[in-house]
Design an enzyme around this catalytic site. Structure first.
Site, mmCIF file in Angstrom:
data_model
loop_
_atom_site.group_PDB
_atom_site.id
_atom_site.type_symbol
_atom_site.label_atom_id
_atom_site.label_comp_id
_atom_site.label_asym_id
_atom_site.label_seq_id
_atom_site.Cartn_x
_atom_site.Cartn_y
_atom_site.Cartn_z
ATOM 1 N N ASP A 61 0.869 -1.178 0.000
ATOM 2 C CA ASP A 61 0.000 0.000 0.000
ATOM 3 C C ASP A 61 0.903 1.225 0.000
ATOM 4 O O ASP A 61 2.122 1.117 0.199
ATOM 5 C CB ASP A 61 -0.875 -0.016 1.268
ATOM 6 C CG ASP A 61 -1.752 1.223 1.393
ATOM 7 O OD1 ASP A 61 -2.391 1.619 0.405
ATOM 8 O OD2 ASP A 61 -1.796 1.818 2.489
ATOM 9 N N SER A 62 0.295 2.394 -0.178
ATOM 10 C CA SER A 62 1.065 3.632 -0.095
ATOM 11 C C SER A 62 1.593 3.854 1.324
ATOM 12 O O SER A 62 2.569 4.563 1.506
ATOM 13 C CB SER A 62 0.175 4.810 -0.471
ATOM 14 O OG SER A 62 -0.950 4.861 0.389
ATOM 15 N N CYS B 149 -4.305 -1.339 -2.066
ATOM 16 C CA CYS B 149 -4.474 0.104 -2.218
ATOM 17 C C CYS B 149 -5.307 0.320 -3.470
ATOM 18 O O CYS B 149 -4.961 -0.200 -4.544
ATOM 19 C CB CYS B 149 -3.097 0.743 -2.375
ATOM 20 S SG CYS B 149 -3.142 2.495 -2.778
ATOM 21 N N GLU C 25 -4.863 8.949 8.846
ATOM 22 C CA GLU C 25 -3.432 8.729 9.160
ATOM 23 C C GLU C 25 -3.028 9.542 10.390
ATOM 24 O O GLU C 25 -2.185 9.128 11.169
ATOM 25 C CB GLU C 25 -2.531 9.153 7.988
ATOM 26 C CG GLU C 25 -2.638 8.290 6.762
ATOM 27 C CD GLU C 25 -1.477 7.308 6.594
ATOM 28 O OE1 GLU C 25 -0.473 7.423 7.309
ATOM 29 O OE2 GLU C 25 -1.607 6.423 5.734
ATOM 30 N N CYS D 236 -11.102 2.848 -0.509
ATOM 31 C CA CYS D 236 -9.790 3.245 -0.014
ATOM 32 C C CYS D 236 -9.539 2.391 1.217
ATOM 33 O O CYS D 236 -10.423 2.255 2.076
ATOM 34 C CB CYS D 236 -9.782 4.729 0.356
ATOM 35 S SG CYS D 236 -8.240 5.245 1.162
ATOM 36 N N HIS E 97 -7.909 2.830 3.756
ATOM 37 C CA HIS E 97 -7.894 3.518 5.054
ATOM 38 C C HIS E 97 -9.281 3.564 5.695
ATOM 39 O O HIS E 97 -9.408 3.708 6.898
ATOM 40 C CB HIS E 97 -7.449 4.980 4.887
ATOM 41 C CG HIS E 97 -5.980 5.160 4.706
ATOM 42 N ND1 HIS E 97 -5.310 4.738 3.595
ATOM 43 C CD2 HIS E 97 -5.056 5.748 5.516
ATOM 44 C CE1 HIS E 97 -4.038 5.053 3.716
ATOM 45 N NE2 HIS E 97 -3.852 5.661 4.867
#
Ligand code: DGL
Length: 269
Positions: A12-13, A75, A156, A188, A190
């Site tokens: 993932d990023s 991702c 984040e 996403c 996240h």
């Protein structure tokens, strides 16, 4: 090396993809896992397709060198920008799974003739990849997508379940694009961390779909179909990031359910 004993690579990023890694660890506890978070280059959601492709190829090289039998692109932004390229690049060395196709399969099976909303990064929404894939299935699912670029950085930073996150989430979900939907795709990795808040916004009246479980299931099916299931009694998991900071390490608990030790592995020296 017996192929079944090779690890599963996940990338993932940053650390958002740990939501997918956690679902995989729960469903396939005997598999060895190598996670790579490209923290030096996040967020991917605002990057060009070419930049994400370059990062993804570098990461694939790292995971291939570590012997991964499958690479899971955990991702949406990288799945939309680099999946086809990575398949070409990796060829027979590993199987590539993205986070988009398992969700499209789920939605077209369970939400025929319905209106589905989608929220994700600019990169994912601009790519139109979900709309294209859904159209290919010829199932009558109407998709309405909205880019929600503030959400990943907000998460984040640990901003969720508070007044600020309620406000931002409320603003986005009140957008006219998302009116009258029967379900919402969290496009996403996240966003599972704000699933509860999103559910509250809709008073539990619509289905909130996050891809972690469907992706873990798609991986399990692939391993079973290709006799790649690892039956070893003990598994190991390693977690790499391209730029280490203690705050990333502290945040891993939120995404993976436990603090994990992050090792630094730079993509470019
Ligand atoms: N986790 C990434 C995704 O699923 C988003 C975060 C980013 O923009 O890097 O698209």
């Amino acid at each position: 090396m017996n192929n079944a004993h090779r690890p599963i690579g996940i990338f993932d990023s940053g650390i958002g993809g740990l939501t997918v890694a956690q679902a995989i660890a729960q469903l396939l506890p005997k598999e060895d896992m190598i996670y790579f978070g490209d923290t030096a280059h996040l967020p991917y959601g605002d990057k060009s397709e070419a930049a994400i492709q370059a990062y993804s190829v570098k990461i694939a090289d790292v995971l291939l060198k570590k012997g991964c039998k499958v690479i899971v692109i955990a991702c949406n932004s990288a799945s939309s920008a680099a999946y086809e390229l990575l398949k070409e690049y990796v060829r027979m060395d590993a199987h590539i799974i993205n986070v988009i196709d398992p969700m499209v399969a789920y939605v077209t099976k369970h939400f025929k003739d319905k209106q589905i909303g989608l929220i994700g990064t600019k990169r994912t929404v601009m790519s139109g990849v979900y709309t294209d894939r859904i159209k290919e299935t010829q199932n009558n699912v109407q998709l309405k997508s909205l880019a929600t670029p503030l959400l990943a950085p907000m998460i984040e930073e640990g901003f969720f379940n508070n007044q600020i996150s309620h406000e931002i989430i409320g603003q986005y979900l009140s957008d006219s694009e998302l009116l009258d939907i029967d379900a919402l795709i969290l496009a996403c990795t996240h966003y599972p961390l704000i699933k509860k808040e999103i559910n509250q916004f809709y008073n539990g009246k619509i289905s909130i779909l996050d891809s972690s479980e469907v992706v873990a299931q798609a991986l399990k099916t692939h391993l079973e179909t290709n006799s790649l299931i690892n039956e070893q009694p003990e598994s190991t998991k390693r977690f790499f990031v391209s730029d280490y900071t203690p705050s990333f390490e502290a945040s891993t608990r939120l995404f993976f359910g436990e603090v994990v030790h992050l090792e630094q592995h730079r993509l470019w020296n």
